[in-house]
Motif scaffolding. Structure first.
Motif, PDB file in Angstrom:
ATOM      1  N   UNK A   1      89.113 -10.288  -5.755  1.00 43.45           N
ATOM      2  CA  UNK A   1      89.007 -11.338  -6.209  1.00 43.45           C
ATOM      3  C   UNK A   1      87.661 -12.238  -5.280  1.00 43.45           C
ATOM      4  N   UNK A   2      87.002 -11.527  -4.298  1.00 45.90           N
ATOM      5  CA  UNK A   2      86.089 -11.952  -4.176  1.00 45.90           C
ATOM      6  C   UNK A   2      84.313 -11.841  -4.869  1.00 45.90           C
ATOM      7  N   UNK A   3      85.073 -11.571  -5.324  1.00 40.53           N
ATOM      8  CA  UNK A   3      83.610 -10.204  -6.507  1.00 40.53           C
ATOM      9  C   UNK A   3      82.905 -11.000  -7.508  1.00 40.53           C
ATOM     10  N   UNK A   4      81.809 -11.704  -7.310  1.00 39.74           N
ATOM     11  CA  UNK A   4      80.618 -12.494  -8.707  1.00 39.74           C
ATOM     12  C   UNK A   4      79.949 -11.462  -9.476  1.00 39.74           C
ATOM     13  N   UNK A   5      81.178 -10.107 -10.047  1.00 39.02           N
ATOM     14  CA  UNK A   5      79.908  -9.542 -10.421  1.00 39.02           C
ATOM     15  C   UNK A   5      80.905  -8.225 -11.458  1.00 39.02           C
ATOM     16  N   UNK A   6      80.521  -8.441 -13.281  1.00 38.59           N
ATOM     17  CA  UNK A   6      80.613  -6.905 -13.501  1.00 38.59           C
ATOM     18  C   UNK A   6      80.558  -5.615 -13.285  1.00 38.59           C
ATOM     19  N   UNK A   7      81.326  -4.828 -13.364  1.00 37.74           N
ATOM     20  CA  UNK A   7      80.946  -2.833 -12.495  1.00 37.74           C
ATOM     21  C   UNK A   7      81.355  -1.930 -13.776  1.00 37.74           C
TER      22      UNK A   7
END
Length: 356
Positions: free
Chosen positions: A348-354
């Protein structure tokens, strides 16, 4: 046959977001190539077809709702020549998604609890509240029926569905699984076998605190300073305090509480197998044929054994990752702990894709 995802796979991935308004971070370059080949104006240009009404809306409470999760994936599996898998068109380059606040992972992760509940009901997703057994899950629910004809079935510790804590999911993950099911249905998948969604957190773990609505106000510069509190009579001063304290000495820090995993928050699922309507099984452990450290998509992603099952699993994984539906996608190439399943999660607080 190349292990790189076909144009059909990338188109399916981009189509997940359900409208041109959300296409930018989800493989738009591959769509533009396809549009150019058909002589159509590129998406986002003045002559481009406008986004469907309600492709993404923002209700008064600040939680973004989506128009139709059911219509996210192309019903025919792709447009024009892509419907047959695009074998004659050759492989398309794998394009990593760029994080955007308009991506599905960010949209679902940003939903308020109430907005998420409303979206579940609006879509008619079969579910039931699961108030017990998952204390760190914000909106715990159980999926009680098929999504787009696709059944999510727990295996091992995750069954039986009606009582297992491993079969609980946060409302936001269920919305993402609804989109995932719509895509898998176009591939003839009738069942998703998972080993867990929710997993209890270790002792001492606490749910992440919600960000404050606004920063605390600073005291005016001319405000009188408070006098330091005096020790109460009969109470000993803390060790190291007062004259005996060494210059620069600090009180020992308390250990930080354990950070819960996305499973503990109900925002992750571990998928062990995909089963077709005819019973044919795509088993992650048996059919992936990867290598730890190798990329799951793009150059170098070819399986050790290029079986139809291994190639199809890669097409599915690459399409799902490109779509931006989940923040994190882990395959057996990540490490030994993921040798027998795919891990999908929303942060919910991530600003990325992995992708690993």
């Amino acid at each position: 046959m190349s292990a790189l995802p076909s144009r059909r796979a990338l188109a399916l991935g981009a189509a997940l977001i359900g409208g041109a308004a959300l296409l930018t971070p989800l493989g738009i370059a591959s769509l533009r190539r396809s549009e150019a080949e058909r002589g159509e104006p590129p998406a986002g240009s003045a002559a481009a077809t406008p986004a469907p009404a309600g492709a993404a809306t923002a209700p008064a409470d600040g939680g973004a709702l989506l128009a139709d999760g059911e219509a996210g994936w192309m019903a025919d599996g792709g447009a024009g020549s892509m419907a047959d898998g695009g074998g004659d068109a050759g492989p398309a380059l794998f394009e990593k998604p760029v994080w955007s606040a308009a991506s599905r992972a960010a949209t679902y992760g940003g939903l308020s609890s109430e907005a998420c509940d409303r979206e579940l009901k609006r879509r008619g997703i079969p579910h039931a509240p699961a108030p017990r057994g998952a204390p760190l899950v914000d909106r715990p629910v159980r999926i009680t029926g098929p999504l787009h004809g696709v059944t999510f079935r727990g295996d091992g510790v995750a069954k039986p569905r009606s009582t297992s804590v491993f079969d609980i999911a946060d409302c936001r993950l269920v919305l993402a699984l609804d989109d995932l099911a719509a895509f898998l249905a176009t591939r003839g998948i009738a069942e998703v076998v998972h080993v867990s969604m929710h997993r209890p957190a270790p002792a001492g773990a606490v749910a992440p605190k919600k960000a404050p609505a606004s920063a605390p106000k600073k005291a005016p510069a001319n405000a009188p300073k408070k006098a330091p509190a005096k020790a109460k009579p009969g109470k000993k001063a803390a060790k190291g305090a007062g004259k005996g304290a060494k210059p620069g000495a600090r009180a020992p820090k308390k250990p930080a509480p354990a950070r819960p995993s996305q499973h503990a928050l109900g925002l992750a699922i571990d998928v062990a197998a995909l089963v077709r309507a005819d019973g044919a099984r795509l088993d992650v452990k048996a059919d992936w044929h990867g290598a730890i450290g190798a990329p799951p998509c793009g150059p170098g992603s070819e399986p050790k054994e290029a079986t139809p099952q291994a190639l199809e699993l890669r097409e599915i994984i690459c399409a799902v990752f490109t779509s931006g539906l989940f923040n994190v996608v882990l395959t057996p190439n990540a490490n030994e702990a993921h040798a027998d399943h795919f891990h999908f999660d929303i942060k919910r607080d991530a600003h990325y894709f992995l992708l690993e």
